[in-house]
Enzyme design. Structure first.
Site, PDB file in Angstrom:
ATOM      1  N   ARG A 158      -0.498 -68.268  22.274  1.00 54.37           N
ATOM      2  CA  ARG A 158      -0.024 -67.848  20.960  1.00 54.37           C
ATOM      3  C   ARG A 158       0.645 -69.053  20.305  1.00 54.37           C
ATOM      4  O   ARG A 158       1.232 -69.894  20.985  1.00 54.37           O
ATOM      5  CB  ARG A 158       0.981 -66.705  21.089  1.00 54.37           C
ATOM      6  CG  ARG A 158       0.431 -65.444  21.749  1.00 54.37           C
ATOM      7  CD  ARG A 158       1.518 -64.381  21.874  1.00 54.37           C
ATOM      8  NE  ARG A 158       1.003 -63.150  22.484  1.00 54.37           N
ATOM      9  CZ  ARG A 158       1.035 -62.890  23.787  1.00 54.37           C
ATOM     10  NH1 ARG A 158       1.555 -63.790  24.633  1.00 54.37           N
ATOM     11  NH2 ARG A 158       0.543 -61.754  24.255  1.00 54.37           N
ATOM     12  N   LYS A 182       5.422 -63.022  25.666  1.00 50.14           N
ATOM     13  CA  LYS A 182       6.128 -61.852  25.155  1.00 50.14           C
ATOM     14  C   LYS A 182       6.825 -61.113  26.292  1.00 50.14           C
ATOM     15  O   LYS A 182       6.313 -61.033  27.395  1.00 50.14           O
ATOM     16  CB  LYS A 182       5.144 -60.902  24.457  1.00 50.14           C
ATOM     17  CG  LYS A 182       4.649 -61.405  23.110  1.00 50.14           C
ATOM     18  CD  LYS A 182       3.787 -60.359  22.442  1.00 50.14           C
ATOM     19  CE  LYS A 182       3.355 -60.789  21.052  1.00 50.14           C
ATOM     20  NZ  LYS A 182       2.524 -59.761  20.382  1.00 50.14           N
ATOM     21  N   HIS A 254      -4.396 -68.944  15.129  1.00 48.56           N
ATOM     22  CA  HIS A 254      -4.840 -67.677  15.715  1.00 48.56           C
ATOM     23  C   HIS A 254      -6.356 -67.640  15.865  1.00 48.56           C
ATOM     24  O   HIS A 254      -6.883 -67.078  16.835  1.00 48.56           O
ATOM     25  CB  HIS A 254      -4.360 -66.510  14.852  1.00 48.56           C
ATOM     26  CG  HIS A 254      -4.245 -65.223  15.608  1.00 48.56           C
ATOM     27  ND1 HIS A 254      -3.465 -65.092  16.744  1.00 48.56           N
ATOM     28  CD2 HIS A 254      -4.817 -64.003  15.412  1.00 48.56           C
ATOM     29  CE1 HIS A 254      -3.556 -63.860  17.203  1.00 48.56           C
ATOM     30  NE2 HIS A 254      -4.378 -63.181  16.420  1.00 48.56           N
ATOM     31  N   ARG A 257      -7.189 -69.439  18.974  1.00 50.86           N
ATOM     32  CA  ARG A 257      -6.901 -68.588  20.142  1.00 50.86           C
ATOM     33  C   ARG A 257      -8.061 -67.619  20.371  1.00 50.86           C
ATOM     34  O   ARG A 257      -8.497 -67.420  21.507  1.00 50.86           O
ATOM     35  CB  ARG A 257      -5.591 -67.834  19.908  1.00 50.86           C
ATOM     36  CG  ARG A 257      -5.216 -66.799  20.972  1.00 50.86           C
ATOM     37  CD  ARG A 257      -3.796 -66.307  20.710  1.00 50.86           C
ATOM     38  NE  ARG A 257      -3.500 -65.008  21.256  1.00 50.86           N
ATOM     39  CZ  ARG A 257      -3.041 -64.783  22.498  1.00 50.86           C
ATOM     40  NH1 ARG A 257      -2.849 -65.808  23.328  1.00 50.86           N
ATOM     41  NH2 ARG A 257      -2.763 -63.566  22.913  1.00 50.86           N
ATOM     42  N   HIS A 280      -1.984 -60.762  27.566  1.00 48.14           N
ATOM     43  CA  HIS A 280      -1.979 -59.380  27.076  1.00 48.14           C
ATOM     44  C   HIS A 280      -1.453 -58.459  28.172  1.00 48.14           C
ATOM     45  O   HIS A 280      -1.963 -58.470  29.290  1.00 48.14           O
ATOM     46  CB  HIS A 280      -3.382 -58.930  26.679  1.00 48.14           C
ATOM     47  CG  HIS A 280      -3.884 -59.562  25.426  1.00 48.14           C
ATOM     48  ND1 HIS A 280      -5.228 -59.604  25.090  1.00 48.14           N
ATOM     49  CD2 HIS A 280      -3.229 -60.180  24.401  1.00 48.14           C
ATOM     50  CE1 HIS A 280      -5.366 -60.220  23.926  1.00 48.14           C
ATOM     51  NE2 HIS A 280      -4.179 -60.571  23.493  1.00 48.14           N
ATOM     52  N   TYR A 289     -12.629 -57.990  22.136  1.00 52.25           N
ATOM     53  CA  TYR A 289     -13.671 -58.985  22.414  1.00 52.25           C
ATOM     54  C   TYR A 289     -14.889 -58.384  23.108  1.00 52.25           C
ATOM     55  O   TYR A 289     -15.791 -59.123  23.502  1.00 52.25           O
ATOM     56  CB  TYR A 289     -13.101 -60.108  23.291  1.00 52.25           C
ATOM     57  CG  TYR A 289     -11.985 -60.868  22.644  1.00 52.25           C
ATOM     58  CD1 TYR A 289     -12.239 -61.795  21.633  1.00 52.25           C
ATOM     59  CD2 TYR A 289     -10.666 -60.657  23.018  1.00 52.25           C
ATOM     60  CE1 TYR A 289     -11.215 -62.487  21.022  1.00 52.25           C
ATOM     61  CE2 TYR A 289      -9.636 -61.351  22.409  1.00 52.25           C
ATOM     62  CZ  TYR A 289      -9.917 -62.262  21.415  1.00 52.25           C
ATOM     63  OH  TYR A 289      -8.895 -62.943  20.808  1.00 52.25           O
TER      64      TYR A 289
END
Length: 309
Positions: A158, A182, A254, A257, A280, A289
């Site tokens: 990210r 995250k 992005h 990415r 994720h 995807y």
């Protein structure tokens, strides 16, 4: 008291016009959605004004089966909500059958994907500018941009993770980066040879700058304290894209990415591995995807099945 569906719709539209000042386009949209629902239910012997939750859900399911977009289904439900709230407030019903219904989920748009060729053009241009920049201020910025791009495409970080990397991650095992993502969750991501080389060239020059020993960031902001702002990186990236002959509007951190993830899947990586590399928490996030996997499987069958067309 029972009211015919057609009369209930007319009364509702009259209220929306007189009391709420709804625009003509809005009224026509409400009319289309309500009359379509009323017609469908009437064919099953149900008066729209007396419909229950299951009947409303059935009309939405029919829309989905007919290929209507989630936005169209949500618009229909919104019209029905307003309609039944009107009937409830006027005393024609004792309940609102839409109260427990959730709006249809909007499909996530497929991510923009750069081709391998265009990513190559971008990286080649960054390498060229890093090698040719002569003025010290321009050279350090060019080396930084090249290192950022090679690292981003090699790892799929990210943008906030990338610009916020501490310099210590580049002074340990150069084959991997330890990334805090995250939720303060750490993950290890491998670095390509090109990314390691670009980082090393940048780091060598960075370490020669005054005050670099006290700066904890791998990619410092040279004009102020702290690390490089992601907005500055995005702006520099768009400028580079234009100089590489690419549409600047189609290039962003992005997008790179997404290119990282898509190109891995196109070349045989499995979805679970890509999930771990992207950081994720839930595999459902990575499933945007799956169209890449579907294309790959279709190609595989077309090329290798003995009876394929």
């Amino acid at each position: 008291m029972t009211m015919r569906a057609s009369l209930a719709i007319e009364n509702f539209l009259e209220m929306m016009s007189a009391e709420r000042g709804a625009a003509q386009n809005t009224l026509e949209s409400y009319r289309r959605d309500l009359e379509a629902a009323a017609e469908e239910l009437a064919a099953k012997g149900v008066n729209l004004a007396e419909a229950e939750t299951g009947h409303i859900r059935m009309t939405l399911d029919t829309m989905a089966a007919q290929g209507f977009a989630p936005t169209s289904q949500a618009r229909r439900l919104s019209a029905l909500r307003q309609f039944f709230r009107f009937l409830y407030s006027e005393g024609f019903r004792q309940d609102d059958p839409t109260g427990i219904l959730d709006a249809p989920k909007k499909q996530k748009p497929l991510p923009k994907i750069m081709s391998v060729e265009n990513v190559g053009r971008l990286l080649d241009r960054a390498a060229l500018e890093a090698n040719e920049a002569a003025e010290p201020g321009e050279r350090i910025k060019a080396l930084r941009l090249h290192a950022l791009l090679e690292t981003l495409y090699a790892t799929g970080l990210r943008v906030s993770e990338l610009v916020g990397l501490p310099v210590t991650v580049a002074r340990t095992d150069h084959r991997f980066l330890l990334v805090r993502g995250k939720g303060s969750k750490d993950r290890m991501v491998p670095l390509s040879r090109k990314a390691r080389d670009a980082l090393q060239k940048f780091l060598t020059l960075r370490d020669s700058l005054p005050g670099s020993d006290d700066n904890p960031w791998l990619f410092p902001a040279f004009s102020e304290s702290g690390h490089l702002a992601r907005q500055v990186f995005a702006r520099e990236l768009k400028g580079l894209a234009a100089r590489a002959g690419l549409a600047a509007s189609s290039v962003s951190p992005h997008v790179l990415r997404h290119a990282f993830a898509s190109h891995l899947l196109q070349n045989g990586a499995d979805l679970r591995t890509v999930q771990q590399l992207l950081g994720h928490a839930d595999i459902s996030t990575t499933q945007i995807y799956t169209h890449v996997l579907e294309e790959r499987l279709h190609k595989l069958v077309s090329e290798h099945h003995p009876l394929a067309d």
